[in-house]
Design a protein around this motif. Structure first.
Motif, short mmCIF file in Angstrom:
data_model
loop_
_atom_site.label_atom_id
_atom_site.label_comp_id
_atom_site.label_asym_id
_atom_site.label_seq_id
_atom_site.Cartn_x
_atom_site.Cartn_y
_atom_site.Cartn_z
N VAL A 299 0.87 -1.19 0.00
CA VAL A 299 0.00 0.00 0.00
C VAL A 299 0.90 1.23 0.00
O VAL A 299 1.80 1.34 0.83
N ARG A 300 0.65 2.13 -0.94
CA ARG A 300 1.44 3.36 -1.03
C ARG A 300 0.55 4.56 -0.75
O ARG A 300 -0.63 4.56 -1.10
N VAL A 301 1.13 5.58 -0.13
CA VAL A 301 0.45 6.85 0.06
C VAL A 301 0.98 7.82 -0.99
O VAL A 301 2.18 8.05 -1.09
N LEU A 302 0.08 8.37 -1.79
CA LEU A 302 0.48 9.22 -2.91
C LEU A 302 0.70 10.65 -2.43
O LEU A 302 -0.22 11.27 -1.89
N PRO A 303 1.90 11.19 -2.61
CA PRO A 303 2.22 12.51 -2.05
C PRO A 303 1.32 13.63 -2.55
O PRO A 303 0.95 14.52 -1.80
N GLY A 304 0.93 13.60 -3.83
CA GLY A 304 0.16 14.71 -4.38
C GLY A 304 -1.25 14.82 -3.88
O GLY A 304 -1.81 15.92 -3.81
N SER A 305 -1.86 13.69 -3.52
CA SER A 305 -3.26 13.69 -3.08
C SER A 305 -3.45 13.20 -1.66
O SER A 305 -4.52 13.44 -1.07
N GLY A 306 -2.46 12.51 -1.11
CA GLY A 306 -2.62 11.93 0.22
C GLY A 306 -3.44 10.66 0.23
O GLY A 306 -3.68 10.07 1.29
N ARG A 307 -3.88 10.18 -0.95
CA ARG A 307 -4.71 8.97 -1.00
C ARG A 307 -3.85 7.73 -0.91
O ARG A 307 -2.68 7.70 -1.31
N ARG A 308 -4.43 6.66 -0.39
CA ARG A 308 -3.78 5.36 -0.36
C ARG A 308 -4.09 4.61 -1.65
O ARG A 308 -5.18 4.73 -2.21
N SER A 309 -3.12 3.80 -2.09
CA SER A 309 -3.27 3.07 -3.34
C SER A 309 -2.65 1.69 -3.20
O SER A 309 -1.58 1.53 -2.59
N LEU A 310 -3.31 0.67 -3.75
CA LEU A 310 -2.71 -0.65 -3.83
C LEU A 310 -1.54 -0.61 -4.80
O LEU A 310 -1.59 0.08 -5.83
N TYR A 311 -0.49 -1.35 -4.50
CA TYR A 311 0.66 -1.42 -5.41
C TYR A 311 0.93 -2.89 -5.68
O TYR A 311 1.85 -3.49 -5.13
N VAL A 312 0.09 -3.47 -6.52
CA VAL A 312 0.22 -4.89 -6.91
C VAL A 312 0.03 -4.97 -8.42
O VAL A 312 -0.52 -4.07 -9.03
N ALA A 313 0.51 -6.05 -8.99
CA ALA A 313 0.35 -6.30 -10.42
C ALA A 313 1.01 -7.63 -10.73
O ALA A 313 1.47 -8.33 -9.82
N SER A 314 1.08 -7.99 -12.00
CA SER A 314 1.62 -9.30 -12.37
C SER A 314 3.10 -9.45 -12.02
O SER A 314 3.59 -10.57 -11.86
N HIS A 315 3.83 -8.34 -11.88
CA HIS A 315 5.23 -8.43 -11.48
C HIS A 315 5.39 -8.83 -10.01
O HIS A 315 6.47 -9.27 -9.61
N ALA A 316 4.37 -8.63 -9.19
CA ALA A 316 4.45 -8.95 -7.77
C ALA A 316 4.52 -10.47 -7.60
O ALA A 316 3.57 -11.17 -7.94
N SER A 317 5.64 -10.96 -7.09
CA SER A 317 5.88 -12.40 -7.06
C SER A 317 5.58 -13.05 -5.72
O SER A 317 5.27 -14.24 -5.65
N ARG A 318 5.68 -12.28 -4.63
CA ARG A 318 5.45 -12.87 -3.31
C ARG A 318 5.31 -11.76 -2.27
O ARG A 318 5.70 -10.61 -2.51
N ILE A 319 4.74 -12.12 -1.13
CA ILE A 319 4.63 -11.21 0.01
C ILE A 319 5.78 -11.52 0.96
O ILE A 319 5.97 -12.68 1.37
N ILE A 320 6.54 -10.52 1.32
CA ILE A 320 7.67 -10.72 2.21
C ILE A 320 7.17 -11.19 3.58
O ILE A 320 6.27 -10.59 4.18
N GLY A 321 7.76 -12.29 4.07
CA GLY A 321 7.40 -12.83 5.38
C GLY A 321 6.23 -13.79 5.38
O GLY A 321 5.90 -14.34 6.43
N TRP A 322 5.60 -14.00 4.25
CA TRP A 322 4.49 -14.95 4.14
C TRP A 322 4.98 -16.18 3.37
O TRP A 322 5.95 -16.12 2.61
#
Length: 296
Positions: A200-223
């Motif tokens: 999850v990223r917080v976008l500096p210009g708007s302050g909104r939260r955004s998911l940051y996932v896509a097909s390049h995402a291979s694994r969750i760290i620690g899971w």
């Protein structure tokens, strides 16, 4: 004519008018207006924008700063263009001939049909991508689809938001291509190490939260690998519901700018073994704009 935006989808994306030819745009106020539009809409469409590769790079530097040049494609093919900072999103070879169906470059490019976000496999990752339509097939195809990851995050249940807060994912372009059966040599694989970024990223210009996932995402760290990939798949399925997706129908001369921190995108299929299509993409790095501009 003043810069203005016409919304193209209920939650994001707009057509921008009043900026003139972007290759000649140097006005700081108009450039800042486009940045503000990106903060609001995440995807902006500009019609009738002629560009050479050099002009497109120069505009990208004026608009946002440092350019991404470590594309994943460099490990499987040498670009026919003058620089790696311009990605050749085309289906032709050095002689301008359409690539045959079994060409390794074409098979690698099929990965663009997966939902992805540009340069998430690097650190720093990509910020804005700018795709210029140079040759569009008759009838305008294929569309490029975008998913608003801010609206997708907002629509998550509270317990899911709590679950994913603070998690990180490893992103690898080798992973996304391998899901399609594309094979890399050991040397190629070693180059494509990937990078770790927050889920999850917080976008500096708007302050909104955004998911940051896509097909390049291979694994969750620690899971565990299966649990992490299930979560990533569920989040992508959630984010690509029709209510979050905008489809852009290309015309010759279009320039589309999107925020890779706030969207995913994918190319749609077309008769690429018989019909010519040529696009050029420039992506900027997600670094502080002052530092980027100083080094540009």
């Amino acid at each position: 004519m003043a810069l203005s935006f016409r919304k193209l989808h209920p939650v994001f994306a707009a057509e921008a008018t009043g900026a003139g030819e972007l290759r000649n745009l140097h006005d700081p106020e108009t450039l800042e207006g486009i940045r503000s539009g990106m903060d609001e809409f995440a995807v902006l469409v500009f019609r009738d924008q002629p560009f050479s590769d050099e002009e497109q790079m120069a505009f990208a530097r004026r608009f946002d700063g440092e350019l991404h040049a470590k594309t994943g494609a460099r490990v499987v093919k040498r670009t026919r263009l003058a620089t790696e900072a311009v990605s050749d999103i085309s289906n032709v070879d050095e002689a301008g001939q359409i690539l045959p169906p079994d060409d390794r470059r074409r098979l690698y490019g099929l990965g663009n049909r997966l939902w992805h976000t540009d340069a998430s496999f690097e650190n720093p990752p990509g910020r804005y991508s700018m795709l210029s339509a140079r040759v569009v097939p008759e009838g305008g195809g294929p569309d490029t689809q975008f998913a608003d990851m801010r609206a997708a995050y907002d629509a998550l249940p509270d317990d899911t938001k709590a679950l994913i807060e603070g998690l990180e994912a490893h992103h690898s372009i080798a992973h996304s291509r391998q899901t399609l059966g594309f094979e890399f040599s050991a040397d190629e694989q070693a180059i494509l190490e990937g990078a770790v970024h927050p889920l999850v990223r917080v976008l500096p210009g708007s302050g909104r939260r955004s998911l940051y996932v896509a097909s390049h995402a291979s694994r969750i760290i620690g899971w565990s690998l299966p649990e992490g990939r299930l979560l990533l798949r569920e989040l992508i399925e959630h984010a690509t519901q029709p209510r979050f997706v905008f489809s852009h129908a290309w015309r010759d001369g279009d320039l589309v700018i999107w925020d890779n921190r706030a969207t995913m995108h994918r190319a749609r299929p077309f008769a690429d073994a018989t019909v010519r299509r040529e696009m050029r993409r420039v992506t900027t790095l997600d670094v502080p704009r002052q530092a980027a501009a100083a080094g540009a």
